[in-house]
Design a protein around this motif. Structure first.
Motif: not given
Length: 385
Positions: A83-97, A101-104
């Motif tokens: 919530w504090s850091l994301l949004g300035q640039r694009g994001v690659d988010v990885l999920g395999w458990e 998947l919650d962060w996605i």
């Protein structure tokens, strides 16, 4: 039929969180806790700062990285970062458990960051790490607690990256030697490899992450519990023990006890050695056992802390999912009934199987004692079906 073993684990706690307390732990170790006083009193702040600095020392966290204690365990620490850091640039988010998947979900449905690339893999596997883009922010779990999979190393993270790496490292810190130069935000909780109490999280920020905090203002309101900046300046007190919310000083004392134990046995190298011995014990057993295998087929990315096991017996595989889950539940209840082993079923959202915590607070002798009981419980359950 497999005979019932005679030798039992001394400590039957194999939960992946909260995890087993350190060997020799007792409530008597907490007699000196700073209780009934304000955590903002000098002694309270000293003890909170001691937690920060002992983490820094044992984990070899660079001197120019900021370390803080935050609320709501590892989840709160990750949410603070997102919530504090994301949004300035694009994001690659990885999920395999489950947690990845919650962060996605958070990034795509709550923060709603339009320029998000989602990279998923099924339980027991990893996404293509080579596909991440260092020009973008990267969000990932180091060790997937619910899937038995970890990233093998930090080589896939570009050293000359422009974006930030945000790493959920709970179940990994104190079990692996993390490459701090590749990580900009790292989070974990005391309840995992340290065997501490729940509800408190840790967050580590690299100078690059601090710079982002000071130069980028998200276009969304931030709850007080997430705020690390005030009037354009870093809230420095957070990084010396002045927590945003009221912590449990009893849990703080317990964490200090666990950190003192960790340092006393030889620090991070000794903690890693204990984890590897526990994992190797299970690996040797799996190699000679025909009804079970690791959920993660590739050892290069197999978790050594949250060891997830798949039941490979064709009769089990032929069952529908509900029946497989019921089988595992019946099997693990046998282990719990007589206090042999607690909390050994896989996560409810993972494929039906077993999950054995092998963190540093677990004794290798207890892992070895558990394994014949798994054979026994499996045979007993199969014969009832």
């Amino acid at each position: 039929m497999t005979a019932q073993p005679s030798h039992r684990p001394v400590n039957p706690c194999f939960s992946s969180g909260p995890c087993a307390k350190r060997p020799g732990w007792s409530l008597d170790n907490l007699k000196g806790a700073f209780l009934g006083r304000s955590h903002r009193a000098a002694e309270g702040k000293n003890r909170l700062n001691a937690v920060i600095e002992q983490h820094r020392k044992i984990l070899n966290i660079p001197a120019d990285y900021r370390v803080a204690i935050v609320a709501a365990s590892d989840t709160g620490a990750v949410e603070m970062a997102l919530w504090s850091l994301l949004g300035q640039r694009g994001v690659d988010v990885l999920g395999w458990e489950v947690f990845g998947l919650d962060w996605i979900k958070d990034i795509t449905t709550q923060l709603k960051i339009a320029d998000t690339r989602v990279m998923k893999a099924p339980f027991g596997s990893l996404p293509d790490l080579s596909a991440v883009d260092g020009a973008r922010d990267i969000v990932f779990t180091w060790n997937g607690t619910t899937g038995g999979v970890r990233v093998p190393n930090g080589d896939w993270i570009p050293a000359n990256r422009e974006g930030l790496t945000i790493c959920d490292a709970t179940s990994a810190v104190f079990a692996y030697d993390l490459p701090w130069d590749k990580l900009d935000v790292v989070t974990w909780s005391w309840q995992k490899v340290l065997g501490g109490e729940a509800a408190h999280g840790m967050i580590v920020l690299s100078p690059r992450a601090v710079e982002r905090l000071l130069t980028y203002t998200p276009d969304r309101p931030l709850p007080k519990i997430f705020r690390l900046v005030n009037n354009g300046k870093l809230i420095d007190g957070v990084f010396v023990g002045e927590t945003i919310n009221t912590p449990s000083m009893l849990a703080v004392e317990d964490c200090l006890d666990a950190l003192t134990w960790a340092e006393g046995i030889g620090g991070l190298p000794a903690m890693i050695k204990r984890v590897e011995a526990n994992y190797q014990t299970i690996k040797d057993w799996v190699a000679k056992t025909d009804w079970v295998d690791f959920l993660a087929a590739d050892e290069s990315y197999r978790s050594k802390t949250s060891v997830c096991l798949a039941i490979t017996d064709p009769d089990f595989a032929a069952m529908d999912d509900d029946s497989r889950q019921a089988f595992v539940k019946s099997m693990t209840k046998l282990l719990e009934k007589d206090g042999i082993a607690y909390d050994t079923a896989g996560h409810r959202d993972a494929p039906a199987g077993l999950r054995i915590w092998c963190g540093a607070t677990v004794e290798q002798s207890d892992v070895a004692a558990l394994l014949p009981w798994l054979d026994w419980a499996y045979t007993q359950t199969k014969n009832k079906n």
